[in-house]
Design an enzyme around this catalytic site. Structure first.
Site, short mmCIF file in Angstrom:
data_model
loop_
_atom_site.label_atom_id
_atom_site.label_comp_id
_atom_site.label_asym_id
_atom_site.label_seq_id
_atom_site.Cartn_x
_atom_site.Cartn_y
_atom_site.Cartn_z
CE LYS A 84 38.45 5.63 52.32
NZ LYS A 84 39.02 6.55 51.27
CB SER A 165 37.80 5.19 48.11
OG SER A 165 38.64 6.19 48.62
CB SER A 189 38.64 9.30 47.59
OG SER A 189 38.82 8.48 46.47
#
Length: 490
Positions: A84, A165, A189
């Site tokens: 990420k 996210s 998330s």
């Protein structure tokens, strides 16, 4: 040499890749090249990959040479993993949390988890798109959008929810654009996107995996964790990430309970002795199709021998999200992160970030920045913050997850993959695992008059550092249910 590697790699798990490399049927370089080809071919539809590692092929080549000359480092040697975009990597990729303000920000050193992966022999394949600032920027910004990367789309259908996210991390793994990925979670998330993309997500107990070198939201709740296509792959990845880190004091609590290998807990027989609670409060909002998926999961677990305790009470009335605590932690943590960035980066504080966005509003503020502004304006003192934080955690301990598990002698709770049930775990920093459980009509009619079916997962919740037990249960359910089906991208 494997014929038709581009077909073979679809749904290939880490163990299969490792075996193929050990026997010389494939190299890490070939795996990396094949994933990069898939990214080039399919990611324009998904927008999950923010940046490809320009050094990935050379890194894989070096690891292939090392395997020949010195042997394998272990389960992740040569395996291409995505990270990420809020995880620092000291290489030729940026770390930006999806923000154009950090579009040229190169980290001075690897995050703890990035360093652990490299040490294990993994190839960092690239960075995944995400909700900008981990969805702590604007109350109107959709999940999966960032000013730097644009909107992430669900590979099962462009009109489907991507959730949370770590949406790019989940979408990329679902679409077979990498072997697995690392996401981060504050509240839902990792497990939320995993649920919506028919993949497995493990949100570890806060403190099991270091947050050092990760752009923060909440010191109380943040944690990185693995996203993979199988429970086994997620367990392999989790074991590579754990360890005590002097730069993250939360990890001190894991010193005597963390494992460096979670694969021994892949035990399908455990399900026969498992006691799993069903907190019906968190099922009330489900439509008929998603409720049917949950009922089918309950039936599967029962058929495998689990004892299901229905209508477990988890007190929720005083467990609402505490904005004061989170905004305070966000401001403090982000200021600390931004302050140490290179002088060439245009922002070094939350205040400067807000000003930068305002000065570049056309590109940066498609959905505004009211959450950033609210965090900057927080008037909470350190003393008041500590008082609120203490109160913030006490009631759930007395009446929440621990209370429910102890009262009915439970190993875990079974939750739907789209609800506030994850927030009670987030508040305490407790672990969650999401596993594919079926597909439900999304309710949106496309141009042909058909409604789209999208993935839906179940989430297993437990007490602090109960990852071994949750992995056993999740693995037993996965092996019995087998709901993972790859998306059709052609």
């Amino acid at each position: 040499m494997i014929n038709h590697l581009k077909d073979w790699i679809i749904e290939a798990d880490i163990e299969r890749m490792q075996a193929a490399m050990e026997t010389g049927l494939v190299t890490s370089e070939e795996l990396v090249r094949t994933y990069l080809e898939r990214i080039n071919q399919y990611d324009s539809k998904i927008n999950a990959i923010l940046e490809k590692n320009p050094d990935a092929i050379q890194i894989a080549r070096d690891l292939d040479k090392e395997r020949k000359e010195e042997g394998s480092r272990g389960k992740l040697h040569g395996i291409p993993i995505l990270l990420k975009d809020n995880i620092d990597t000291k290489d030729n990729m940026m770390t930006s949390a999806g923000s154009i303000a950090l579009a040229e920000s190169y980290a001075a050193k690897d995050a703890f988890v990035a360093a652990k992966l490299r040490s294990a022999g993994a190839v960092v394949l690239g960075k995944t798109n995400m909700s900008e600032w981990s969805n702590f920027m604007s109350s109107s910004m959709p999940a999966g959008y960032s000013s730097r990367g644009g909107q992430v789309f669900n590979p099962y259908g462009a009109n489907l929810f991507v959730s949370g996210s770590s949406s790019g991390s989940a979408a990329a793994v679902a679409a077979n654009l990498g072997a697995a990925s690392i996401g981060t979670e504050t509240a839902g998330s990792i497990v939320g996107p995993a649920s919506q993309h028919a993949v497995v997500g493990i949100k570890p107990t806060v403190g099991l995996v270091s947050r050092a070198g990760i752009i923060p939201i909440s010191s109380s709740q943040d944690t990185p964790g693995p996203i993979a296509r199988t429970v086994k792959d997620a367990a392999i990845l989790l074991g590579a990430l754990t360890g005590v880190d002097s730069e993250d004091s939360a990890t001190f609590a894991s010193e005597h309970v963390f494992h460096q290998d979670y694969t021994p807990f892949l035990d399908v027989s455990f399900i026969r002795q498992a006691r799993i609670g069903i907190p019906r409060h968190y099922y009330q909002h489900l439509d008929s199709e998603r409720l049917a998926i949950m009922e089918a999961a309950i039936t599967t677990l029962k058929n495998e021998g689990a004892t299901m305790i229905d209508s477990v009470i988890v007190h929720v009335e005083q467990q609402s999200w505490n904005n004061d605590v989170i905004t305070y932690e966000f401001k403090k943590g982000l200021n600390a992160y931004l302050s140490q960035l290179a002088e060439s980066v245009p922002v070094h504080s939350l205040e400067e970030l807000i000003a930068y966005n305002q000065n570049h509003a056309e590109a940066a503020l498609k959905y505004g920045q009211d959450t950033l502004v609210r965090s900057q304006e927080t008037s909470l003192t350190e003393e008041t913050y500590l008082q609120k934080k203490q109160a913030y955690g006490e009631l759930p301990l007395q009446k929440g997850i621990d209370y429910a598990l102890n009262k009915d002698h439970l190993d875990a709770l079974l939750l739907p993959g789209d609800v506030d049930g994850m927030y009670i775990a987030a508040r305490l920093g407790y672990p969650l695992i999401s596993v594919p459980a079926g597909y439900a009509v999304h309710g949106v009619i496309d141009a042909d008059g058909d409604s789209t079916k999208g993935p839906f997962g179940v989430v297993f919740s437990g007490r602090a550092f109960s990852e071994p037990t949750l992995i056993k249960i999740a693995y037993g359910f996965e092996q019995a249910a087998q709901h993972r089906v790859p998306p059709q991208l052609d």
